[in-house]
Scaffold this motif. Structure first.
Motif, PDB file in Angstrom:
ATOM      1  N   GLY A 348       0.819  -1.204   0.000  1.00  0.00           N
ATOM      2  CA  GLY A 348       0.000   0.000   0.000  1.00  0.00           C
ATOM      3  C   GLY A 348       0.851   1.250   0.000  1.00  0.00           C
ATOM      4  O   GLY A 348       2.011   1.248  -0.424  1.00  0.00           O
ATOM      5  N   ASN A 352      -0.990   2.456   4.695  1.00  0.00           N
ATOM      6  CA  ASN A 352      -2.456   2.469   4.698  1.00  0.00           C
ATOM      7  C   ASN A 352      -3.083   1.071   4.661  1.00  0.00           C
ATOM      8  O   ASN A 352      -4.295   0.950   4.471  1.00  0.00           O
ATOM      9  CB  ASN A 352      -3.005   3.342   3.571  1.00  0.00           C
ATOM     10  CG  ASN A 352      -2.719   2.807   2.174  1.00  0.00           C
ATOM     11  OD1 ASN A 352      -2.174   1.721   1.999  1.00  0.00           O
ATOM     12  ND2 ASN A 352      -3.070   3.608   1.176  1.00  0.00           N
ATOM     13  N   ARG A 353      -2.241   0.047   4.856  1.00  0.00           N
ATOM     14  CA  ARG A 353      -2.780  -1.307   5.018  1.00  0.00           C
ATOM     15  C   ARG A 353      -2.472  -1.861   6.398  1.00  0.00           C
ATOM     16  O   ARG A 353      -2.627  -3.052   6.655  1.00  0.00           O
ATOM     17  CB  ARG A 353      -2.230  -2.243   3.939  1.00  0.00           C
ATOM     18  CG  ARG A 353      -2.683  -1.871   2.531  1.00  0.00           C
ATOM     19  CD  ARG A 353      -2.310  -2.927   1.520  1.00  0.00           C
ATOM     20  NE  ARG A 353      -2.786  -2.578   0.178  1.00  0.00           N
ATOM     21  CZ  ARG A 353      -2.656  -3.377  -0.887  1.00  0.00           C
ATOM     22  NH1 ARG A 353      -2.071  -4.561  -0.760  1.00  0.00           N
ATOM     23  NH2 ARG A 353      -3.112  -2.987  -2.064  1.00  0.00           N
ATOM     24  N   TYR A 359      -8.471   0.685   5.087  1.00  0.00           N
ATOM     25  CA  TYR A 359      -7.616  -0.175   4.265  1.00  0.00           C
ATOM     26  C   TYR A 359      -7.412   0.367   2.851  1.00  0.00           C
ATOM     27  O   TYR A 359      -8.359   0.671   2.132  1.00  0.00           O
ATOM     28  CB  TYR A 359      -8.221  -1.579   4.196  1.00  0.00           C
ATOM     29  CG  TYR A 359      -7.412  -2.531   3.333  1.00  0.00           C
ATOM     30  CD1 TYR A 359      -6.213  -3.039   3.794  1.00  0.00           C
ATOM     31  CD2 TYR A 359      -7.853  -2.866   2.062  1.00  0.00           C
ATOM     32  CE1 TYR A 359      -5.451  -3.892   3.010  1.00  0.00           C
ATOM     33  CE2 TYR A 359      -7.103  -3.727   1.267  1.00  0.00           C
ATOM     34  CZ  TYR A 359      -5.904  -4.232   1.736  1.00  0.00           C
ATOM     35  OH  TYR A 359      -5.158  -5.064   0.957  1.00  0.00           O
ATOM     36  N   ASP A 360      -6.141   0.505   2.491  1.00  0.00           N
ATOM     37  CA  ASP A 360      -5.672   0.922   1.165  1.00  0.00           C
ATOM     38  C   ASP A 360      -6.041   2.362   0.822  1.00  0.00           C
ATOM     39  O   ASP A 360      -5.879   2.778  -0.324  1.00  0.00           O
ATOM     40  CB  ASP A 360      -6.197  -0.024   0.070  1.00  0.00           C
ATOM     41  CG  ASP A 360      -5.257  -0.073  -1.136  1.00  0.00           C
ATOM     42  OD1 ASP A 360      -4.063  -0.328  -0.926  1.00  0.00           O
ATOM     43  OD2 ASP A 360      -5.724   0.182  -2.269  1.00  0.00           O
ATOM     44  N   LEU A 361      -6.514   3.117   1.817  1.00  0.00           N
ATOM     45  CA  LEU A 361      -6.928   4.494   1.557  1.00  0.00           C
ATOM     46  C   LEU A 361      -6.269   5.499   2.492  1.00  0.00           C
ATOM     47  O   LEU A 361      -5.604   6.426   2.045  1.00  0.00           O
ATOM     48  CB  LEU A 361      -8.459   4.604   1.650  1.00  0.00           C
ATOM     49  CG  LEU A 361      -9.232   3.895   0.533  1.00  0.00           C
ATOM     50  CD1 LEU A 361     -10.692   3.706   0.928  1.00  0.00           C
ATOM     51  CD2 LEU A 361      -9.138   4.683  -0.775  1.00  0.00           C
ATOM     52  N   VAL A 410     -10.183   7.332  -3.753  1.00  0.00           N
ATOM     53  CA  VAL A 410     -10.608   6.004  -4.197  1.00  0.00           C
ATOM     54  C   VAL A 410     -10.022   5.682  -5.577  1.00  0.00           C
ATOM     55  O   VAL A 410      -9.627   4.539  -5.852  1.00  0.00           O
ATOM     56  CB  VAL A 410     -12.148   5.913  -4.231  1.00  0.00           C
ATOM     57  CG1 VAL A 410     -12.603   4.598  -4.868  1.00  0.00           C
ATOM     58  CG2 VAL A 410     -12.715   6.037  -2.827  1.00  0.00           C
ATOM     59  N   TYR A 412      -7.251   6.207  -6.781  1.00  0.00           N
ATOM     60  CA  TYR A 412      -5.855   5.749  -6.725  1.00  0.00           C
ATOM     61  C   TYR A 412      -5.686   4.556  -5.781  1.00  0.00           C
ATOM     62  O   TYR A 412      -4.587   4.273  -5.320  1.00  0.00           O
ATOM     63  CB  TYR A 412      -4.944   6.903  -6.291  1.00  0.00           C
ATOM     64  CG  TYR A 412      -4.708   7.914  -7.374  1.00  0.00           C
ATOM     65  CD1 TYR A 412      -3.671   7.751  -8.299  1.00  0.00           C
ATOM     66  CD2 TYR A 412      -5.535   9.017  -7.495  1.00  0.00           C
ATOM     67  CE1 TYR A 412      -3.468   8.675  -9.312  1.00  0.00           C
ATOM     68  CE2 TYR A 412      -5.338   9.950  -8.511  1.00  0.00           C
ATOM     69  CZ  TYR A 412      -4.305   9.772  -9.416  1.00  0.00           C
ATOM     70  OH  TYR A 412      -4.098  10.684 -10.424  1.00  0.00           O
ATOM     71  N   SER A 413      -6.776   3.854  -5.508  1.00  0.00           N
ATOM     72  CA  SER A 413      -6.734   2.691  -4.621  1.00  0.00           C
ATOM     73  C   SER A 413      -7.171   1.442  -5.368  1.00  0.00           C
ATOM     74  O   SER A 413      -7.556   1.492  -6.544  1.00  0.00           O
ATOM     75  CB  SER A 413      -7.664   2.920  -3.423  1.00  0.00           C
ATOM     76  OG  SER A 413      -9.027   2.764  -3.821  1.00  0.00           O
ATOM     77  N   LYS A 414      -7.142   0.304  -4.663  1.00  0.00           N
ATOM     78  CA  LYS A 414      -7.571  -0.958  -5.266  1.00  0.00           C
ATOM     79  C   LYS A 414      -9.077  -0.985  -5.522  1.00  0.00           C
ATOM     80  O   LYS A 414      -9.595  -1.898  -6.156  1.00  0.00           O
ATOM     81  CB  LYS A 414      -7.173  -2.128  -4.375  1.00  0.00           C
ATOM     82  CG  LYS A 414      -7.858  -2.162  -3.024  1.00  0.00           C
ATOM     83  CD  LYS A 414      -7.398  -3.353  -2.181  1.00  0.00           C
ATOM     84  CE  LYS A 414      -7.889  -4.663  -2.733  1.00  0.00           C
ATOM     85  NZ  LYS A 414      -7.538  -5.814  -1.869  1.00  0.00           N
ATOM     86  N   TYR A 415      -9.795   0.017  -5.006  1.00  0.00           N
ATOM     87  CA  TYR A 415     -11.255   0.068  -5.157  1.00  0.00           C
ATOM     88  C   TYR A 415     -11.697   0.914  -6.356  1.00  0.00           C
ATOM     89  O   TYR A 415     -12.893   1.158  -6.543  1.00  0.00           O
ATOM     90  CB  TYR A 415     -11.893   0.641  -3.889  1.00  0.00           C
ATOM     91  CG  TYR A 415     -11.570  -0.148  -2.645  1.00  0.00           C
ATOM     92  CD1 TYR A 415     -12.069  -1.433  -2.454  1.00  0.00           C
ATOM     93  CD2 TYR A 415     -10.762   0.399  -1.654  1.00  0.00           C
ATOM     94  CE1 TYR A 415     -11.770  -2.159  -1.310  1.00  0.00           C
ATOM     95  CE2 TYR A 415     -10.454  -0.326  -0.503  1.00  0.00           C
ATOM     96  CZ  TYR A 415     -10.960  -1.596  -0.339  1.00  0.00           C
ATOM     97  OH  TYR A 415     -10.664  -2.313   0.785  1.00  0.00           O
ATOM     98  N   LYS A 416     -10.747   1.363  -7.171  1.00  0.00           N
ATOM     99  CA  LYS A 416     -11.064   2.313  -8.245  1.00  0.00           C
ATOM    100  C   LYS A 416     -12.067   1.772  -9.257  1.00  0.00           C
ATOM    101  O   LYS A 416     -12.777   2.552  -9.909  1.00  0.00           O
ATOM    102  CB  LYS A 416      -9.779   2.732  -8.956  1.00  0.00           C
ATOM    103  CG  LYS A 416      -9.017   1.576  -9.616  1.00  0.00           C
ATOM    104  CD  LYS A 416      -7.700   2.067 -10.184  1.00  0.00           C
ATOM    105  CE  LYS A 416      -6.907   0.913 -10.802  1.00  0.00           C
ATOM    106  NZ  LYS A 416      -5.594   1.375 -11.320  1.00  0.00           N
TER     107      LYS A 416
END
Length: 449
Positions: A348, A352-353, A359-361, A410, A412-416
């Motif tokens: 991350g 941020n993990r 998480y991841d943010l 968001v 720029y995260s894994k949730y994009k």
């Protein structure tokens, strides 16, 4: 004039009645009614006060009452030299079968350090800190260094509350030890420069009759901590709290990708909800579990304990329909992680993990009040678009969603690639199966209006 006379008489009678219910625990002359336990530090009498003198090479030393007390109101004045640590035990015990007579039980903390946790409650030789002043930071200024301070402790039924100089400090609801002795502590020291320093007590008195009549009315000044697993205290019920897990059954929960509770991967025993170890894969064994209903504005608290190297999480604003494929259900996550042993802690961006992070943010601080081998309390507060993560009474992060900054974060995260991530009005609450053994209890929620 007559009204003033009547009022004066009533106040005099009330004061006389109150005085009759107090009895001194120290006569100001000798240590009759007290006995020394465990250590070899000295207790002496100086100017109507009991003075404990620190000593190298000895464990914690206690001066205990020979009589046990159950429900009571205890008051005393105390003063301590800088560099020492001390406390006053209440409802405590010393039994041969418990650690060879080691004094254990509730302790009113005396802490002149910069941490300033005086008035907190430590569970001596048992559960360690059960009410640090992280839970009530405004009380940290109540204690005055290098001066006499006045303490008050009310132990009535399951309720134990403390005050210093009239300021509410700690507030617990617990049933572990209903009766025990009172003891004054001289803490062990590791620095020879602290030998000979003192802690003193005077004006020690106790009320054991009609205590409910004299107890201080409830207030919100010191937040209550309920230590009885998977229960609601009277105050919690009054304040609108509800149990999300009853401590025994799977009522109110189902698999995130199932219509029922998982048939494997989760275990309920001794009031603990356990996600079982299965190789560390994400949602590959029993799978995540979610509440059967959704929540909007709330305060959520979950006690959790990790095993070595474990990974898990508490998610909110979860939409179980969003991910029907492999992996965990999608939602905002209060990360649960062994930061020292799990490799995800180094991934991350800027931590941020790691534990307590969104998480991841958004990363949680590196220095946080986490106790690796004990249960910790995670708290998530949601008020509209404002969200906060807390750990053991200390705020870790806060953020606002449903705005341009949130959406950029968001992106720029894994949730994009998940549409409208984190912006839904309400969602399920989730406990994550990440293939590692993690324990949960005291899962509670207060819905905000």
């Amino acid at each position: 004039m007559k009204k003033n006379v009547v009022l004066t008489l009533l106040l005099f009678c009330a004061a006389s009645l109150s005085a009759q219910n107090w009895e001194p625990l120290f006569n100001g002359k000798n240590l009759k009614g007290w006995k020394k336990l465990n250590g070899k530090a000295e207790y002496k009498i100086v100017d109507d006060a009991i003075v404990g003198v620190s000593k190298m090479g000895t464990p914690n030393t206690f001066l205990a009452t020979t009589k046990n007390y159950g429900d009571f109101i205890l008051e005393f004045d105390f003063k301590i030299d800088d560099g020492l640590n001390s406390g006053v035990q209440i409802r405590s015990e010393s039994k041969k079968e418990y650690n060879k007579g080691r004094v254990h039980g509730y302790q009113f903390e005396i802490d002149p350090s910069k941490r300033a946790w005086s008035g907190g409650i430590y569970d001596e030789a048992r559960r360690n800190w059960i009410y640090s002043l992280n839970w009530n930071p405004s009380a940290r200024t109540a204690f005055k260094n290098n001066a006499w301070n006045k303490a008050r402790i009310e132990a009535i039924g399951n309720s134990i509350r403390t005050w210093i100089n009239g300021v509410p400090c700690a507030n617990i609801w617990d049933d572990m030890t209903p009766v025990g002795f009172i003891a004054l502590q001289v803490h062990a020291i590791g620095n020879a420069a602290d030998e000979g320093k003192t802690v003193s007590w005077k004006n020690i008195r106790i009320c054991t009759a009609d205590v409910e009549r004299y107890q201080t009315p409830e207030s919100q000044a010191a937040p209550e901590r309920n230590l009885i697993p998977n229960t609601l205290s009277p105050r919690e019920k009054k304040d609108g709290w509800a149990l999300l897990w009853d401590g025994k059954t799977n009522e109110g929960w189902r698999g995130a990708k199932l219509s029922t509770f998982p048939a494997k991967g989760w275990k309920m025993e001794d009031g603990i909800l356990k996600v079982m170890k299965s190789g560390g894969a994400e949602s590959a064994n029993g799978g995540d579990i979610v509440t059967t209903r959704t929540y909007k504005d709330f305060i959520l608290t979950v006690d959790f304990k990790i095993t070595e190297g474990a990974n898990s999480g508490i998610k909110y604003f979860v939409n179980p329909e969003m991910n029907k494929g492999a992996g965990s259900a999608i939602g905002c996550e209060f990360q649960i992680l062994d930061d020292d042993k799990h490799p995800d802690a180094k991934l991350g961006v800027k931590g941020n993990r790691q534990l307590g992070s969104l998480y991841d943010l958004i990363p949680a601080p590196k220095n946080k009040p986490f106790h690796k081998k004990e249960f910790n309390t995670a708290t998530v507060i949601v008020k509209g678009n404002h969200v906060e993560h807390w750990l053991n009474g200390e705020k870790l992060i806060e953020y606002d969603r449903n705005n341009a900054m949130w959406n950029a974060l968001v992106a720029y995260s894994k949730y994009k690639n998940w549409p409208n991530f984190g912006n839904i009005i309400e969602g399920n609450i989730l406990l994550q199966d990440h293939g590692d053994e993690v324990w949960f209890k005291n899962v509670k929620i207060k819905e905000l209006k």
